[in-house]
Design an enzyme around this catalytic site. Structure first.
Site, mmCIF file in Angstrom:
data_model
loop_
_atom_site.group_PDB
_atom_site.id
_atom_site.type_symbol
_atom_site.label_atom_id
_atom_site.label_comp_id
_atom_site.label_asym_id
_atom_site.label_seq_id
_atom_site.Cartn_x
_atom_site.Cartn_y
_atom_site.Cartn_z
ATOM 1 N N GLU A 177 -1.513 8.121 -5.492
ATOM 2 C CA GLU A 177 -1.924 7.286 -6.645
ATOM 3 C C GLU A 177 -3.902 7.951 -6.750
ATOM 4 O OE1 GLU A 177 -2.506 3.748 -6.424
ATOM 5 O OE2 GLU A 177 -0.802 3.087 -5.595
ATOM 6 N N ARG A 223 1.414 -1.051 0.025
ATOM 7 C CA ARG A 223 0.027 0.405 0.269
ATOM 8 C C ARG A 223 1.013 1.328 0.057
ATOM 9 N NH1 ARG A 223 -3.121 -2.813 -1.570
ATOM 10 N NH2 ARG A 223 -5.595 -2.957 -1.487
ATOM 11 N N HIS A 230 0.790 -0.146 -10.018
ATOM 12 C CA HIS A 230 -0.114 -0.620 -9.033
ATOM 13 C C HIS A 230 -0.972 -1.818 -9.155
ATOM 14 C CE1 HIS A 230 -2.908 0.034 -4.626
ATOM 15 N NE2 HIS A 230 -2.995 -1.436 -5.579
#
Length: 316
Positions: A272, A243, A290
């Site tokens: 992000e 994360r 990601h």
């Protein structure tokens, strides 16, 4: 008839399973600011990491009975609040473990052999500066025999550990919930070997690892910051496929510039979908957008597991 909005998509196998069970499944992506209106017509929503299901959305969607997350982390969902309101919240923690672990090692091999830099420079300098590039990338290292530190020893962390063990690495691990058991390694489909392993302190992992891989949920404060980088071996490699926010990115850049950290592989970022330019442009960082769970096999497993969980909930 139960209507489901798969707002971030769902694998065709999962969609088919739901439809065979009598559900209506829509896969058109509704923009975040249009979700309140759209969800008045649905009983459930499934998301990945793009769509956010927060308290204000939940409050305005009284028909909502289930929220499904195709993946592991649920930091884009107000889970506790949803459950307080009687809404089921489910995810698929096991389905993507192998794909994420393989991406971790893609980054590790990339750093060990300078692929991230070579892939940037060869297209523009390969035909004019070949010998100098060859010298620049002549000090690669092998992973076998090195120590891999795994921070976060859930399903993905254990899969990453198993991959390291198969490569002949020494694996050490930390988790908030101590683990004292074994990692089962399968070879050639019918040979199983159990390797005993137990977690140790975070400080021990940080100070004794040649390579560090993060597998923790979202944290309010970074797990790795300037203090932790100072405690690491010089030349350490760091990979984050968990994360954004778990690494202090400015401290990471400073550690890379000083040489304390030799390389970083990042699949997730603090802000992000607009990562820091200094991170994206750094020559010692390997970058992916990601995509830890973005394999055909993982998406099929996620879709299947998600569908079965939804069916079980509404048919119980």
């Amino acid at each position: 008839m139960i209507k489901i909005l798969a707002n971030d998509g769902i694998d065709p196998v999962g969609k088919s399973l739901l439809e065979q069970a009598g559900f209506i499944v829509d896969t058109d992506t509704i923009p975040q600011d249009k979700l309140v209106e759209a969800l008045q017509n649905y009983d459930a929503i499934t998301v990945r990491s793009a769509t956010k299901v927060r308290k204000d959305l939940i409050d305005q969607c009284p028909n909502l009975k289930l929220i499904g997350r195709g993946g592991v982390g649920m930091d884009n969902i107000d889970v506790d609040y949803a459950r307080e309101r009687g809404i089921a919240v489910i995810n698929t923690p096991a389905a993507s473990s192998l794909s994420v672990a393989e991406l971790v090692f893609a980054h590790l091999f990339t750093g060990a052999r300078f692929l991230q830099d070579a892939n940037r420079k060869m297209p523009v300098e390969g035909n004019t500066n070949f010998n100098n590039l060859k010298k620049a990338y002549a000090k690669g290292i092998e992973l076998k025999g090195k120590t891999l530190g795994v921070i976060g020893f859930g399903r993905i962390g254990r899969e990453t550990a198993a991959m390291g063990l198969r490569l002949g690495m020494n694996v050490i691990a930390y988790d908030l919930f101590p683990f004292n058991g074994h990692i089962s390694l399968n070879f050639q489909g019918d040979i199983d070997i159990d390797i005993p392993i137990k977690t140790i302190s975070l400080e021990e992992v940080i100070s004794n690892s040649d390579f560090i891989s993060l597998h923790t949920p979202f944290a309010e404060e970074p797990i790795l910051g300037a203090k932790e980088f100072d405690q690491m071996k010089s030349g350490v490699f760091i990979v984050n496929c968990s994360r954004g926010g778990t690494i202090d990115e400015l401290a990471l850049i400073a550690a890379l510039d000083s040489g304390k950290v030799a390389f970083a592989g990042l699949d997730v970022f603090n802000n992000e979908p607009t990562p820091l330019a200094a991170i994206l442009q750094h020559p010692k960082i390997s970058l992916t957008p990601h995509i830890g769970a973005a394999t055909n096999e993982a998406q099929e497993r996620i879709g299947t597991e998600l569908a079965n969980l939804i069916i079980a909930h509404f048919h119980k």
